[in-house]
Design a protein around this motif. Structure first.
Motif, PDB file in Angstrom:
ATOM      1  N   ALA A   1     -16.250 -12.549  -6.343  1.00 52.07           N
ATOM      2  CA  ALA A   1     -15.173 -11.764  -5.733  1.00 52.07           C
ATOM      3  C   ALA A   1     -15.190 -11.924  -4.222  1.00 52.07           C
ATOM      4  O   ALA A   1     -14.153 -12.171  -3.591  1.00 52.07           O
ATOM      5  CB  ALA A   1     -15.300 -10.297  -6.120  1.00 52.07           C
TER       6      ALA A   1
ATOM      7  N   LEU B   1      -5.457  -7.935  -7.961  1.00 52.33           N
ATOM      8  CA  LEU B   1      -6.530  -7.455  -7.089  1.00 52.33           C
ATOM      9  C   LEU B   1      -7.806  -8.247  -7.339  1.00 52.33           C
ATOM     10  O   LEU B   1      -8.544  -8.567  -6.427  1.00 52.33           O
ATOM     11  CB  LEU B   1      -6.789  -5.969  -7.332  1.00 52.33           C
TER      12      LEU B   1
ATOM     13  N   ARG C   1     -13.955 -15.324  -3.139  1.00 56.96           N
ATOM     14  CA  ARG C   1     -12.499 -15.399  -3.168  1.00 56.96           C
ATOM     15  C   ARG C   1     -11.904 -14.681  -1.969  1.00 56.96           C
ATOM     16  O   ARG C   1     -10.989 -15.172  -1.317  1.00 56.96           O
ATOM     17  CB  ARG C   1     -11.977 -14.696  -4.421  1.00 56.96           C
TER      18      ARG C   1
ATOM     19  N   ALA D   1      -1.104   4.597  -2.981  1.00 56.02           N
ATOM     20  CA  ALA D   1       0.222   4.090  -3.311  1.00 56.02           C
ATOM     21  C   ALA D   1       0.499   4.224  -4.801  1.00 56.02           C
ATOM     22  O   ALA D   1       1.588   4.618  -5.216  1.00 56.02           O
ATOM     23  CB  ALA D   1       0.346   2.634  -2.887  1.00 56.02           C
ATOM     24  N   GLN D   2      -0.496   3.906  -5.610  1.00 59.97           N
ATOM     25  CA  GLN D   2      -0.362   4.045  -7.065  1.00 59.97           C
ATOM     26  C   GLN D   2       0.023   5.477  -7.398  1.00 59.97           C
ATOM     27  O   GLN D   2       0.935   5.736  -8.172  1.00 59.97           O
ATOM     28  CB  GLN D   2      -1.704   3.744  -7.753  1.00 59.97           C
TER      29      GLN D   2
ATOM     30  N   GLY E   1      -5.946   2.610  -0.001  1.00 60.53           N
ATOM     31  CA  GLY E   1      -4.505   2.496   0.183  1.00 60.53           C
ATOM     32  C   GLY E   1      -3.815   2.208  -1.133  1.00 60.53           C
ATOM     33  O   GLY E   1      -2.784   2.795  -1.448  1.00 60.53           O
ATOM     34  N   PHE E   2      -4.417   1.345  -1.900  1.00 64.60           N
ATOM     35  CA  PHE E   2      -3.854   0.992  -3.201  1.00 64.60           C
ATOM     36  C   PHE E   2      -3.798   2.210  -4.109  1.00 64.60           C
ATOM     37  O   PHE E   2      -2.782   2.498  -4.737  1.00 64.60           O
ATOM     38  CB  PHE E   2      -4.701  -0.110  -3.845  1.00 64.60           C
TER      39      PHE E   2
ATOM     40  N   SER F   1     -16.583  -3.250  -9.517  1.00 61.60           N
ATOM     41  CA  SER F   1     -16.927  -1.833  -9.370  1.00 61.60           C
ATOM     42  C   SER F   1     -15.851  -1.086  -8.584  1.00 61.60           C
ATOM     43  O   SER F   1     -15.536   0.058  -8.897  1.00 61.60           O
ATOM     44  CB  SER F   1     -18.280  -1.698  -8.683  1.00 61.60           C
TER      45      SER F   1
ATOM     46  N   LYS G   1      -6.920   2.589   4.858  1.00 64.11           N
ATOM     47  CA  LYS G   1      -7.013   1.135   4.935  1.00 64.11           C
ATOM     48  C   LYS G   1      -8.386   0.628   4.510  1.00 64.11           C
ATOM     49  O   LYS G   1      -8.673  -0.546   4.578  1.00 64.11           O
ATOM     50  CB  LYS G   1      -6.709   0.675   6.364  1.00 64.11           C
ATOM     51  N   ARG G   2      -9.237   1.553   4.072  1.00 64.19           N
ATOM     52  CA  ARG G   2     -10.576   1.124   3.662  1.00 64.19           C
ATOM     53  C   ARG G   2     -10.572   0.796   2.170  1.00 64.19           C
ATOM     54  O   ARG G   2     -10.181   1.613   1.340  1.00 64.19           O
ATOM     55  CB  ARG G   2     -11.600   2.218   3.957  1.00 64.19           C
ATOM     56  N   GLY G   3     -11.007  -0.397   1.869  1.00 62.84           N
ATOM     57  CA  GLY G   3     -11.123  -0.789   0.467  1.00 62.84           C
ATOM     58  C   GLY G   3      -9.833  -0.577  -0.298  1.00 62.84           C
ATOM     59  O   GLY G   3      -8.763  -0.922   0.183  1.00 62.84           O
ATOM     60  N   LEU G   4      -9.965   0.005  -1.482  1.00 62.31           N
ATOM     61  CA  LEU G   4      -8.790   0.188  -2.332  1.00 62.31           C
ATOM     62  C   LEU G   4      -8.112   1.538  -2.117  1.00 62.31           C
ATOM     63  O   LEU G   4      -7.231   1.903  -2.875  1.00 62.31           O
ATOM     64  CB  LEU G   4      -9.189   0.039  -3.800  1.00 62.31           C
TER      65      LEU G   4
ATOM     66  N   GLY H   1     -10.054 -11.051  -4.859  1.00 59.95           N
ATOM     67  CA  GLY H   1     -11.473 -10.928  -4.566  1.00 59.95           C
ATOM     68  C   GLY H   1     -11.950  -9.501  -4.470  1.00 59.95           C
ATOM     69  O   GLY H   1     -12.692  -9.148  -3.554  1.00 59.95           O
ATOM     70  N   THR H   2     -11.514  -8.650  -5.409  1.00 60.43           N
ATOM     71  CA  THR H   2     -11.993  -7.269  -5.413  1.00 60.43           C
ATOM     72  C   THR H   2     -13.167  -7.147  -6.378  1.00 60.43           C
ATOM     73  O   THR H   2     -13.134  -7.710  -7.471  1.00 60.43           O
ATOM     74  CB  THR H   2     -10.878  -6.320  -5.886  1.00 60.43           C
ATOM     75  N   HIS H   3     -14.167  -6.413  -5.935  1.00 60.79           N
ATOM     76  CA  HIS H   3     -15.328  -6.214  -6.808  1.00 60.79           C
ATOM     77  C   HIS H   3     -14.916  -5.438  -8.050  1.00 60.79           C
ATOM     78  O   HIS H   3     -14.079  -4.535  -7.977  1.00 60.79           O
ATOM     79  CB  HIS H   3     -16.407  -5.412  -6.084  1.00 60.79           C
TER      80      HIS H   3
ATOM     81  N   SER I   1      -8.778  -4.902   3.906  1.00 61.91           N
ATOM     82  CA  SER I   1      -9.266  -3.602   3.465  1.00 61.91           C
ATOM     83  C   SER I   1     -10.401  -3.766   2.467  1.00 61.91           C
ATOM     84  O   SER I   1     -11.402  -3.059   2.520  1.00 61.91           O
ATOM     85  CB  SER I   1      -8.143  -2.806   2.791  1.00 61.91           C
TER      86      SER I   1
ATOM     87  N   ASN J   1       4.066  -1.289  -5.098  1.00 60.18           N
ATOM     88  CA  ASN J   1       3.945   0.073  -4.578  1.00 60.18           C
ATOM     89  C   ASN J   1       3.309   0.127  -3.191  1.00 60.18           C
ATOM     90  O   ASN J   1       3.034   1.202  -2.681  1.00 60.18           O
ATOM     91  CB  ASN J   1       3.201   0.970  -5.568  1.00 60.18           C
TER      92      ASN J   1
END
Lengths: 253, 606
Positions: free
Chosen positions: A84, B523, A87, B273-274, B269-270, B531, B264-267, B527-529, A115, A103
């Motif tokens: 990960a 995601l 990438r 938004a979700q 924001g996602f 975890s 804006k840290r990690g997920l 390159g998202t972990h 982020s 979204n």
């Protein structure tokens, strides 16, 4: 280190189908390399194995045999978080259907890879604005993907792919869903990125026009490299386009 | 051929259908469970003699809410079914199938699915009711005997309501599908649900929502202002207030949170938004869930409160649990085993049918009574123990006759109880009577039961007339029957609402999972972990669970006030039902979380 190779693929082989099922060999034996600042197109008919090749290179899938080295590291051995992170730091992707998160605003979409790496918010804002200026999409930053045209979406996707300054940018039919004007603009943009930033680009396409923006074209046929074309320094793009068409013509036979 | 196609597509997506099917079956099972109470007048009547208008209250409230929620639930189930099938229908139309045939296919599909789910639901409901009732009868003794798990009217009602609703849904689906343009059907998946509200409208919604909630809370705090309209007003204001609050406040709050750097840290924001996109879409369902949550928690809390009330209420009828005239040695042995708060022994002279007590013995051994307060509707809480002054001989006599006089009157033994200073004129046998007040009537119940039985055997003629045996023990037995019936109903209602809530929430969240698969896939490609993906899902669902819970708890805290006339202190020992409920809710959250992750994060790189 100039002219260092970014990608080195050695004897890639991919066989689909589980033990009891009928086997299908998508890639037979593919070896090639991409150097820093290279702009490579991969062409081939449907079912030729070009998407399989991209999936191997982009670490979305694992080869049955052979290795892929990106920036000197064998990515076929990477797993879990290491994969990960690799990438996130080394690669950028643009897809035919944009794959923006509908979204999130454009700015949030672009900043997402940063982020994920845990960069501070201020730095993210700065980088996003800088890249948006470079791609001339500053006025789109606060908009949501649903408010954008196809060409604009692909520019946002492009910005997201470049935001972490990757070694290599992968494009999977990036112009596939665009009209000819938007496609031309995007390809121009990619060319510009390639020349200015020296980012290596690998495009998978079946469209000769898109391919004519590349410096080098690898033709895949039945899971093998059938031919390779290199654009000469003196050659104009329309000339190269014609050459690709000719090659495709002979290739189909 | 068309039907074959439809069948094969169902087989292909059997997992989605299973989800839909089980949701519908659970919904109708719960409806059946509810109807086993609502449609069983005999059961209602056995409980309802004294507090019948209260039961009417609870049931009117419950039935309206359940009906409404069933409608909402079916609405979601139906739109899920439609969204699942519309691509296929579009394909059929594109291939040149006549719209009339398609319409028939859609109608048939909805009806077959609906009736199968309803039948399965009823079977499930019968099983569920059996399990629940045997469990509850074990707890409550005989009180729940009038309850039948297999109840024909309930089956009929469930069939009528559900098949009727499915008929509506089927007709609706047919109309919608045959009217939509083909292209819209084919590309249904690619349409975005994006919409942004204007700040002014949000503000209006916010003010309306808060205002409605304030009105709702006010009428529940002061239930005497609007009397029987309280419930209706509360249901309406709270439902719409909740709706607007979710729509405006949560939306604004999430938008506001997105401005901070932590977004804006990690997920983060996602996830925000979700949630923001979900909330807009989920407002209705979250409102329903909040109300259900409040109802379920409220019902369970009231049910457990009722249980505690059994002791208090039964102790209102007198200061003493039992009176025993001339205890036998067997009775004496039993008395010695009791842990007593008061034990008073008096002697009296039996003069024919008159019982005469010497007044001076009440000086050295004061006799107690229960003094009931004067506040309307709060008698139980105001009940206090008091000493009867020895000089008030009339009062003493009437209080004593409560225990001795009336009960023996029937057998023709006693017609008057007297307390007087001078006993010289009275001739007759001298007898002894013992008054007992235990420390804890519930704990002492087995011994008290034996004692009372032995005492009754002394007076065979009055044996089977319970009203002749006054004293707290006697009222304890009556109150227990009444209250445990109410408690049973409240708990069953609570469980029904909880189950309904559970399946509703699950349905809504899971139906969103299909649009989430490509998002998480992307995601991962970025390159998202693994975890962080899991953490993001956990958090998102936790908030969707948490919002209705928080607002629901607030609703309950205000709503409990409505039961002040029934429960001495509705807010006493709240933590117990809250913790039990919370644990069930938490378990349910973890379960859904697991399923969601399984669906959304299917492909894992090895």
């Amino acid at each position: 280190m100039e002219n260092n190779s970014v990608i080195q693929a050695h004897h890639l082989k991919k066989v689909y189908g589980k033990q009891q099922e009928r086997k299908y060999t998508a890639l037979k034996d593919v070896s090639f390399s991409v150097t820093t600042g290279d702009f490579v197109g991969v062409m081939g008919a449907s079912g030729s194995g070009k998407t399989t090749l991209l999936n191997m290179l982009a670490t979305f899938d694992r080869p049955t045999a052979g290795t892929v080295e990106i920036a000197g590291q064998d990515v076929t051995q990477l797993k879990g978080n290491a994969l990960a992170d690799f990438r996130a730091k080394q690669m950028g992707f643009i897809f035919q259907d944009f794959n923006l998160l509908e979204n999130l605003t454009s700015a949030q979409n672009i900043g997402l890879p940063l982020s994920l790496q845990g960069k501070p918010a201020k730095e993210i804002d700065q980088i996003v604005i800088k890249i948006a200026q470079a791609l001339e999409i500053e006025n789109l930053l606060s908009k949501y993907p649903a408010q954008l045209s196809g060409g604009q979406k692909q520019r946002i996707a492009c910005a997201r792919a470049l935001v972490n300054q990757p070694q290599i940018l992968f494009g999977d039919e990036p112009t596939g869903a665009l009209d000819s004007k938007a496609a031309r603009e995007l390809l121009g943009l990619l060319q510009q990125i390639n020349q200015k930033e020296k980012t290596a680009i690998l495009l998978v396409t079946h469209d000769a026009f898109s391919a004519s923006y590349c410096r080098r074209i690898i033709f895949i046929k039945d899971g093998e490299i059938g031919h390779e074309l290199v654009r000469q320094a003196s050659q104009s793009r329309p000339d190269f386009y014609q050459q690709i068409l000719d090659q495709l013509g002979t290739f189909e036979k | 051929m068309l039907f074959k196609l439809a069948a094969s597509s169902v087989r292909h997506r059997w997992k989605d259908y299973l989800l839909l099917f089980s949701g519908l079956a659970i919904s109708s099972a719960i409806f059946y469970l509810f109807e086993t109470i609502a449609a069983n007048h005999h059961f209602l009547m056995t409980n309802g003699q004294t507090v019948s208008n209260l039961i009417g209250y609870v049931f009117g409230f419950g039935a309206i809410l359940l009906g409404l929620l069933t409608l909402i639930y079916l609405n979601y189930a139906n739109s899920f079914l439609l969204s699942m099938r519309q691509r296929d229908y579009g394909l059929f139309i594109m291939l040149g199938t006549r719209k009339k045939r398609i319409g028939r296919l859609i109608w048939l599909e909805t009806m077959v699915l609906g009736s199968m789910a309803t039948l399965l639901g009823i079977a499930l409901g019968i099983g569920l009711s059996f399990g629940l009732s045997s469990l509850v009868i074990n707890f409550l003794g005989t009180a729940a005997t009038a309850y039948h798990a297999f109840w024909i009217p309930a089956i009929i009602w469930t069939l009528v309501i559900y098949l009727g609703l499915f008929l509506l849904a089927a007709t609706w689906n047919t109309v919608v599908m045959t009217k939509k343009p083909v292209l819209q059907l084919l590309k249904a998946n690619q349409q975005s649900s994006f919409h942004q509200s204007k700040p002014f409208i949000l503000l209006v919604e916010l003010i309306t929502g808060v205002l409605l909630l304030v009105i709702g809370y006010y009428v529940m705090i002061k239930p005497l202002v609007f009397h029987q309209y309280t419930i209706i007003i509360a249901v309406l204001t709270l439902t719409f207030g909740t709706y607007f609050l979710f729509k405006a406040v949560v939306n604004t709050l999430l938008q506001w949170l997105e401005r901070f750097s932590f977004a804006k840290r990690g997920l983060n924001g996602f996830t925000l938004a979700q949630l923001r996109f979900r909330i807009a879409d989920y407002t209705k369902v979250l409102t329903g869930i909040t109300m259900m949550f409040a109802m379920a928690l409220g019902a369970i809390t009231v049910g457990m409160g009722l249980d505690k009330m059994i002791d208090t209420t039964s102790r209102v009828s007198g200061a003493y649990d039992l009176s025993i005239v001339d205890p036998t040695s067997q009775q004496q042995q039993l008395i010695d085993q009791l842990s007593l708060q008061q034990k008073k022994t008096y002697t009296f002279v039996r003069d024919g049918k008159k019982l005469v007590f010497a007044a001076n013995q009440f000086k050295s051994q004061p006799f107690w009574q229960v003094k009931i307060g004067e506040k309307v509707g709060r008698q139980i809480t105001d009940a206090k123990l008091q000493v009867i002054p020895a000089q008030k001989t009339d009062l003493l006599a009437s209080e004593l006759s409560n225990y001795l006089g009336i009960s023996r009157q029937e057998s023709g033994q006693v017609d008057q109880v007297k307390v007087q200073t001078d006993l010289s004129q009275i001739t007759g046998s001298t007898e002894k009577v013992v008054f007992l007040r235990t420390k804890n009537i519930r704990q002492s119940a087995p011994i008290l039961k034996k004692l009372a039985q032995l005492e009754k055997q002394k007076h065979p003629a009055a044996m089977n007339n319970p009203s002749l045996w006054l004293g707290d023990w006697n009222s304890y037995q009556q109150v227990r029957v009444l209250y445990s019936g109410l408690e049973f109903m409240a708990v069953l209602l609570g469980i029904s609402f909880l189950a309904m809530l559970a399946s509703c929430l699950m349905f809504k969240i899971l139906s969103g999972s299909f649009t989430d698969i490509p998002r998480y896939e992307l995601l991962r490609k970025l390159g998202t972990h693994e975890s962080s993906l899991r953490w993001s899902i956990r958090r998102e669902i936790a908030i969707l669970f948490g919002l209705p819970a928080v607002l629901g708890v607030v609703h309950v805290l205000f709503g409990l006030n409505l039961f002040a006339s029934l429960l001495a202190d509705p807010y006493k020992n709240l933590w117990l039902p809250f913790i039990i409920f919370g644990l069930i809710y938490l378990g349910y959250y973890l379960f859904l979380n697991l399923i969601y992750q399984k669906i959304v994060l299917k492909k894992v790189d090895k």
